[in-house]
Scaffold this motif. Structure first.
Motif, PDB file in Angstrom:
ATOM      1  N   GLU A 169       0.828  -1.208   0.000  1.00 58.14           N
ATOM      2  CA  GLU A 169       0.000   0.000   0.000  1.00 58.14           C
ATOM      3  C   GLU A 169       0.864   1.261   0.000  1.00 58.14           C
ATOM      4  N   GLU A 170       1.918   1.253   0.820  1.00 60.28           N
ATOM      5  CA  GLU A 170       2.808   2.414   0.872  1.00 60.28           C
ATOM      6  C   GLU A 170       3.503   2.630  -0.469  1.00 60.28           C
ATOM      7  N   ALA A 171       3.980   1.528  -1.071  1.00 59.48           N
ATOM      8  CA  ALA A 171       4.730   1.636  -2.322  1.00 59.48           C
ATOM      9  C   ALA A 171       3.846   2.104  -3.471  1.00 59.48           C
ATOM     10  N   VAL A 172       2.611   1.569  -3.556  1.00 60.33           N
ATOM     11  CA  VAL A 172       1.702   1.984  -4.621  1.00 60.33           C
ATOM     12  C   VAL A 172       1.313   3.447  -4.452  1.00 60.33           C
ATOM     13  N   ALA A 173       1.026   3.845  -3.219  1.00 59.07           N
ATOM     14  CA  ALA A 173       0.644   5.230  -2.966  1.00 59.07           C
ATOM     15  C   ALA A 173       1.768   6.191  -3.320  1.00 59.07           C
ATOM     16  N   ALA A 174       3.026   5.754  -3.113  1.00 58.18           N
ATOM     17  CA  ALA A 174       4.182   6.601  -3.401  1.00 58.18           C
ATOM     18  C   ALA A 174       4.652   6.483  -4.851  1.00 58.18           C
ATOM     19  N   GLY A 175       4.019   5.618  -5.643  1.00 56.01           N
ATOM     20  CA  GLY A 175       4.402   5.459  -7.043  1.00 56.01           C
ATOM     21  C   GLY A 175       5.739   4.766  -7.227  1.00 56.01           C
ATOM     22  N   LYS A 176       6.088   3.854  -6.308  1.00 57.94           N
ATOM     23  CA  LYS A 176       7.392   3.188  -6.376  1.00 57.94           C
ATOM     24  C   LYS A 176       7.377   1.865  -7.134  1.00 57.94           C
TER      25      LYS A 176
END
Length: 661
Positions: free
Chosen positions: A201-208
Motif C-alpha cells: 500500500e505504501e509503495a503503490v501510494a508513493a508510485g514506487k
C-alpha cells in the motif's frame, strides 16, 4: 428484474452480504446475477452459513479497497484468473469478462501475494529472498542499468557498502531502501501477508512500483503457455477427423468440413455461448462463499443444455435434407448429413463438458481441462485411425470417433474432480430437483454470449457454404485452408487471454505504467507469433496441403491460396491481442463492435463481390477476410494508442470503492 419474493428480509441480508461481488459485474447483468444467486441462497437452508474452514481461509484476504477514498489497491483484491474457455474455432469477441470474485482459492491467493512480493523485492522495497553475497551484488550493479527496475537499483558507493554491514544489502536511508529486518530470514523477515500488505500500500501510494520487459515477458509466457497447449489439443479433436478423412477422397474431405461447420453453427457454438453464463454465475456463487451453489449452477446448465439438444437433434437428423437445398453437391450433402446424425450421439457429452469446465474453473482448477485433453486428444486421433483405416469403416468411422471422445471428455473431468482434486467435490451439491428450476436468469445472462459467438463464428463459417458453389475440389481446399488458419489462431488467441489477464490485474492494482509495459510486451510477442505463422504457411505452402489430402488438384488450389492466408496472419495475431487488451481495460464492447462491423459490412460484401461478381473464386472469398482483419488490427490499435490509461485506473478504483461500500 423479477419482483422480490416474500422472503424480503432474507433477500436483503443476502444482497447486503454479496454486494461487493455483484457490484463488479457488468451493469446490465448484475441484477440478473443478484436475483439468481439471492433466490438460490434463500431457498437453500443447508447453505445458510459459511463453513469454518472458509472463514479461516478468507480471514487473510485483503479487500480491493484497503483505504477508501483513494487508497492503494492490491493484486489480491483485483486478481483475475488467467484463463478462459475457448469460444468456438475463431470467436475472439468474448461475450463478457467479469471481474473475479473476492473470495479466492488458497492457490490463487498465494499467487496474487507472490506477485506483490516479487514486485516489492525487484523494486528494492523489501530485501531479496536470500541474502546476496558481496561479489554478486557488485556483479548485479554492472548490469543494473539494463536489467533492473527503473529507480529500483542505484549505484552503491564503497562507504555505503561498508555502512551496510550485511551481505550486499545497503542500509542507507532513502525512500526506496527496504527495512532490513533479520537478514537471515527470507525477504529479511518481511514475508508475512500483513507486512506485504502494508508495504504494498505504501509503495503503490508513493508510485514506487515499476516493472520491466523481462518480468512481463516471463508472466505472459507463464500464463499463455498452458492455454496454448489446451487450445491446440481441443482444436485437434476437429483436425483429427479432417486429417483422417481427407485422404479418402475430395468429396469426403468437403463433407467433413461442411458437417463440422454445420455442427459448430447449429450446436457447439450454442452450447459454448449458453455456458458462458456460468463464467459469471459459478464465480459469483463461489465468491459469496456458497460453494454448493457452484454445483447447482453447473447441474442446472447441464440439464438446460440437454433440453436444448432436442431441437438441435431434430436439425442434425434432418441435416441431409436441409443441406440438399443449400449445397449444390448432393454427394457432399448426403455424407455431411450422415456425419451429423452419428456425431449427435456425442452432443450430450460435449454439453456436459462445456458446463463442467466452468465448474472447475470457478474453483481455480484450470489444469483439469488440460489433463483431460492430454489424454482424450491423442486417443481421439487413435480412434480416427483405428475406425477409418484399420477397421476400414471409411468415412463413417470419423464421426464415431468424435462421438466417443465427446462422451469421454466429461467422464475424464469427473474422474479428475473425484479422485485427483482435493477440493473439487467440495462444490458438488448432489443431484437435486432444483436443477430444473430458476432457469430464467441463467438464460437472460447467456443470450448475449450466444448472439456474439454465433455472429462471429457464422462470419467465417459462411465461407464454407459459399465455396461449395465452386465444386467439390474448391470445397475440399476451403476445408484445408479453414483448418490451417484456425490452427494457427490457437497460438495468438491464448496469448491475448494472457495479456488481458495481466493488464486487468495491473489496472486493478492502479499500476497504469506497468500495464502499458505489459501491453507492449504482449504486442511484441504477438508480432513475432504473427511473423512465425506467416513464415510457416508461406514457406511450406507446397507441403502442408499434402498432410490433409492426396488429391493433386486440391493441393494445387490450397498452395495457390496459402500465401494470401499467410499474409493476414500478422494482422490476425495483432487483432486478437488488441481485443485482449481491450478486455483487460474493461472495454471489450469496442472490440465487439469493430469486429462485427468489419466482418459483415466490409468482409462479406468484398468476399462475395470478388468471388462471384469478379469471378475470383476461392481467392476472392479469402480477400474479404484478409482486408477485414487488417482493418480490425489498425482500428483497434489506433484506439488503444489514444486510450487514456489513467482513466481506466480511475474506473477500476471507482468500481472497487463501490464494492467496498
Amino acid at each position: 428484474m423479477a419482483t422480490p419474493s416474500k422472503q424480503s428480509g432474507t433477500l436483503d441480508r443476502v444482497a447486503s452480504m454479496t454486494s461487493r461481488v455483484f457490484s463488479s459485474s457488468l451493469p446490465s447483468t448484475s441484477p440478473i446475477v443478484e436475483e439468481s444467486l439471492a433466490r438460490d441462497i434463500a431457498e437453500d437452508e443447508s447453505d445458510a452459513a459459511i463453513s469454518e474452514d472458509e472463514e479461516s481461509e478468507s480471514s487473510t484476504l485483503r479487500p480491493s479497497t484497503s483505504a477508501p477514498g483513494g487508497g492503494a489497491y492490491s493484486f489480491v483484491g483485483s486478481y483475475r484468473r488467467p484463463s478462459f474457455a475457448g469460444a468456438g474455432n475463431r470467436a475472439t469477441v468474448l461475450p463478457q469478462i467479469v471481474r473475479d470474485h473476492d473470495r479466492l482459492s488458497k492457490e490463487e491467493r498465494k499467487q496474487a501475494l507472490e506477485e506483490e512480493r516479487s514486485l516489492l523485492r525487484d523494486n528494492n522495497i523489501i530485501p531479496p529472498k536470500h541474502p546476496q553475497a558481496e561479489d554478486s551484488g557488485r556483479k548485479r550493479s554492472l548490469f543494473g542499468n539494463y536489467l533492473s527496475i527503473p529507480g529500483g537499483d542505484r549505484k552503491v558507493s564503497r562507504d555505503e557498502e561498508a555502512a551496510s554491514g550485511s551481505d550486499g544489502v545497503v542500509d542507507v536511508a532513502s525512500e526506496v531502501s527496504p527495512l532490513l529486518g533479520d537478514p537471515n530470514l527470507p525477504y529479511g523477515g518481511h514475508d508475512d501477508p500483513d507486512s506485504i500488505n502494508a508495504k504494498w500500500e505504501e509503495a503503490v501510494a508513493a508510485g514506487k512500483i515499476h516493472t520491466t520487459w523481462q518480468r512481463e515477458a516471463k508472466v505472459i509466457a507463464r500464463y499463455s503457455a498452458p492455454l496454448m497447449v489446451t487450445f491446440l489439443l481441443q482444436y485437434s479433436l476437429t483436425v483429427a477427423s479432417i486429417f483422417t478423412v481427407g485422404h479418402i477422397g475430395t468429396i469426403e474431405l468437403g463433407a467433413v468440413s461442411l458437417a463440422s461447420m454445420s455442427a459448430n453453427i447449429t450446436g457447439y457454438a450454442i452450447y459454448q455461448g449458453l455456458a458462458t453464463s456460468l463464467d459469471t454465475l459459478c464465480a459469483q456463487a463461489y465468491g459469496s462463499g456458497r460453494k454448493k451453489l457452484v454445483g447447482l449452477q453447473m447441474q442446472r446448465m447441464v440439464v438446460f443444455l440437454w433440453t436444448i439438444s432436442i431441437p438441435i437433434a431434430v436439425i442434425w437428423i434432418l441435416a441431409e435434407n436441409i443441406l440438399m437445398v443449400i449445397v449444390p453437391e448432393p454427394a457432399v450433402a448426403r455424407l455431411a448429413g450422415q456425419y451429423l446424425r452419428v456425431v449427435l450421439l456425442g452432443a450430450p457429452g460435449y454439453a456436459a463438458f462445456e458446463a463442467g469446465k466452468r465448474y472447475v474453473q470457478a474453483q481455480g482448477l484450470f489444469s483439469a481441462s488440460l489433463y483431460v485433453l492430454l489424454i482424450c486428444a491423442p486417443f481421439n486421433a487413435f480412434l480416427n485411425w483405428l475406425f477409418v483405416w484399420k477397421f476400414k469403416w471409411g468415412f463413417i468411422g470419423a464421426p464415431i470417433a468424435v462421438a466417443i471422445t465427446d462422451n469421454l471428455l466429461p467422464l475424464g473431468l469427473f474422474v479428475y474432480v473425484r479422485f485427483c482434486s482435493k477440493t473439487g467435490m467440495s462444490c458438488w451439491n448432489g443431484f437435486t430437483r432444483k436443477a430444473w428450476q430458476n432457469w430464467g436468469p441463467m438464460v437472460k445472462l447467456a443470450l448475449p454470449g450466444v448472439v456474439m459467438i454465433e455472429a462471429e463464428v457464422l462470419a467465417f463459417e459462411v465461407l464454407t457454404f459459399a465455396s461449395s458453389y465452386f465444386g467439390t475440389t474448391v470445397l475440399a481446399a476451403q476445408s484445408v485452408l479453414a483448418t490451417l488458419t484456425s490452427m494457427t489462431f490457437q497460438i495468438p488467441f491464448p496469448l491475448s487471454i494472457a495479456g488481458s489477464t495481466r493488464v486487468a490485474n495491473l489496472i486493478g492494482a492502479t499500476l497504469a505504467d506497468a500495464a502499458r509495459v505489459s501491453t507492449r510486451v504482449t504486442f511484441t510477442a504477438a508480432f513475432f507469433v504473427g511473423i512465425m505463422n506467416v513464415t510457416l504457411l508461406s514457406t511450406l505452402k507446397d507441403y502442408i496441403p499434402r498432410l490433409f489430402t492426396s488429391d493433386p488438384e486440391v493441393v494445387r488450389v490450397v498452395s495457390a491460396i496459402l500465401p494470401l492466408c499467410a499474409a493476414f496472419q500478422l494482422f490476425d495475431a495483432l487483432a486478437a491481442n488488441c481485443n485482449g487488451i481491450l478486455r483487460g481495460l474493461g472495454r471489450q464492447e469496442v472490440g465487439g463492435y469493430v469486429q462485427l462491423f468489419c466482418y459483415y459490412v466490409i468482409a462479406m460484401p468484398i468476399s462475395f463481390g470478388t468471388a462471384f461478381g469478379l469471378g475470383w473464386g476461392l481467392w476472392g472469398l479469402w480477400t474479404g477476410v484478409a482486408i477485414a482483419l487488417g482493418l480490425v488490427a489498425v482500428i483497434e490499435f489506433t484506439y488503444l494508442y489514444r486510450t487514456d490509461w489513467q482513466r481506466s485506473v480511475d474506473e477500476a478504483r471507482a468500481r472497487n470503492q463501490e464494492g467496498g461500500l
